[in-house]
Design a protein around this motif. Structure first.
Motif, PDB file in Angstrom:
ATOM      1  N   PHE A 175       0.831  -1.205   0.000  1.00 36.58           N
ATOM      2  CA  PHE A 175       0.000   0.000   0.000  1.00 36.58           C
ATOM      3  C   PHE A 175       0.866   1.256   0.000  1.00 36.58           C
ATOM      4  O   PHE A 175       0.633   2.180  -0.775  1.00 36.58           O
ATOM      5  N   VAL A 176       1.882   1.289   0.856  1.00 36.94           N
ATOM      6  CA  VAL A 176       2.777   2.449   0.918  1.00 36.94           C
ATOM      7  C   VAL A 176       3.522   2.606  -0.403  1.00 36.94           C
ATOM      8  O   VAL A 176       3.701   3.730  -0.895  1.00 36.94           O
ATOM      9  N   SER A 177       3.924   1.512  -1.021  1.00 37.10           N
ATOM     10  CA  SER A 177       4.621   1.574  -2.306  1.00 37.10           C
ATOM     11  C   SER A 177       3.735   2.186  -3.383  1.00 37.10           C
ATOM     12  O   SER A 177       4.184   3.029  -4.158  1.00 37.10           O
ATOM     13  N   VAL A 178       2.487   1.782  -3.433  1.00 37.39           N
ATOM     14  CA  VAL A 178       1.555   2.312  -4.430  1.00 37.39           C
ATOM     15  C   VAL A 178       1.333   3.803  -4.209  1.00 37.39           C
ATOM     16  O   VAL A 178       1.324   4.592  -5.162  1.00 37.39           O
ATOM     17  N   VAL A 179       1.182   4.226  -2.957  1.00 40.33           N
ATOM     18  CA  VAL A 179       0.981   5.646  -2.657  1.00 40.33           C
ATOM     19  C   VAL A 179       2.216   6.453  -3.052  1.00 40.33           C
ATOM     20  O   VAL A 179       2.098   7.523  -3.664  1.00 40.33           O
ATOM     21  N   LEU A 180       3.402   5.960  -2.739  1.00 42.95           N
ATOM     22  CA  LEU A 180       4.631   6.672  -3.106  1.00 42.95           C
ATOM     23  C   LEU A 180       4.795   6.777  -4.618  1.00 42.95           C
ATOM     24  O   LEU A 180       5.171   7.838  -5.134  1.00 42.95           O
ATOM     25  N   ILE A 181       4.511   5.712  -5.336  1.00 41.72           N
ATOM     26  CA  ILE A 181       4.612   5.742  -6.795  1.00 41.72           C
ATOM     27  C   ILE A 181       3.628   6.747  -7.370  1.00 41.72           C
ATOM     28  O   ILE A 181       3.955   7.502  -8.287  1.00 41.72           O
ATOM     29  N   GLY A 207      -2.260   7.681 -11.166  1.00 41.20           N
ATOM     30  CA  GLY A 207      -2.734   6.578 -10.345  1.00 41.20           C
ATOM     31  C   GLY A 207      -2.269   5.239 -10.868  1.00 41.20           C
ATOM     32  O   GLY A 207      -1.843   5.103 -12.016  1.00 41.20           O
ATOM     33  N   ILE A 208      -2.367   4.235 -10.044  1.00 44.14           N
ATOM     34  CA  ILE A 208      -1.901   2.900 -10.426  1.00 44.14           C
ATOM     35  C   ILE A 208      -2.717   2.313 -11.569  1.00 44.14           C
ATOM     36  O   ILE A 208      -2.178   1.636 -12.442  1.00 44.14           O
ATOM     37  N   LEU A 209      -4.016   2.596 -11.596  1.00 45.14           N
ATOM     38  CA  LEU A 209      -4.842   2.073 -12.682  1.00 45.14           C
ATOM     39  C   LEU A 209      -4.464   2.720 -14.010  1.00 45.14           C
ATOM     40  O   LEU A 209      -4.484   2.051 -15.058  1.00 45.14           O
TER      41      LEU A 209
END
Length: 47
Positions: free
Chosen positions: A26-32, A39-41
């Protein structure tokens, strides 16, 4: 005879590591998302 605890399934050890890895993901996705501004999508081409 030894009393062995199961290594697979819903054990306390497995659930602790599952939670830790989920938090790391979760933290990795937020940082990216903060670094790239997308956004990731969007990055995966789903949107």
């Amino acid at each position: 005879m030894q009393n062995r605890k199961p290594k697979l399934g819903f054990t306390r050890f497995a659930e602790i590591w599952n939670g830790r890895l989920a938090m790391l993901g979760f933290v990795s996705v937020v940082l990216i998302e903060l670094i790239t501004g997308r956004g990731i999508l969007t990055q995966l081409g789903l949107i």
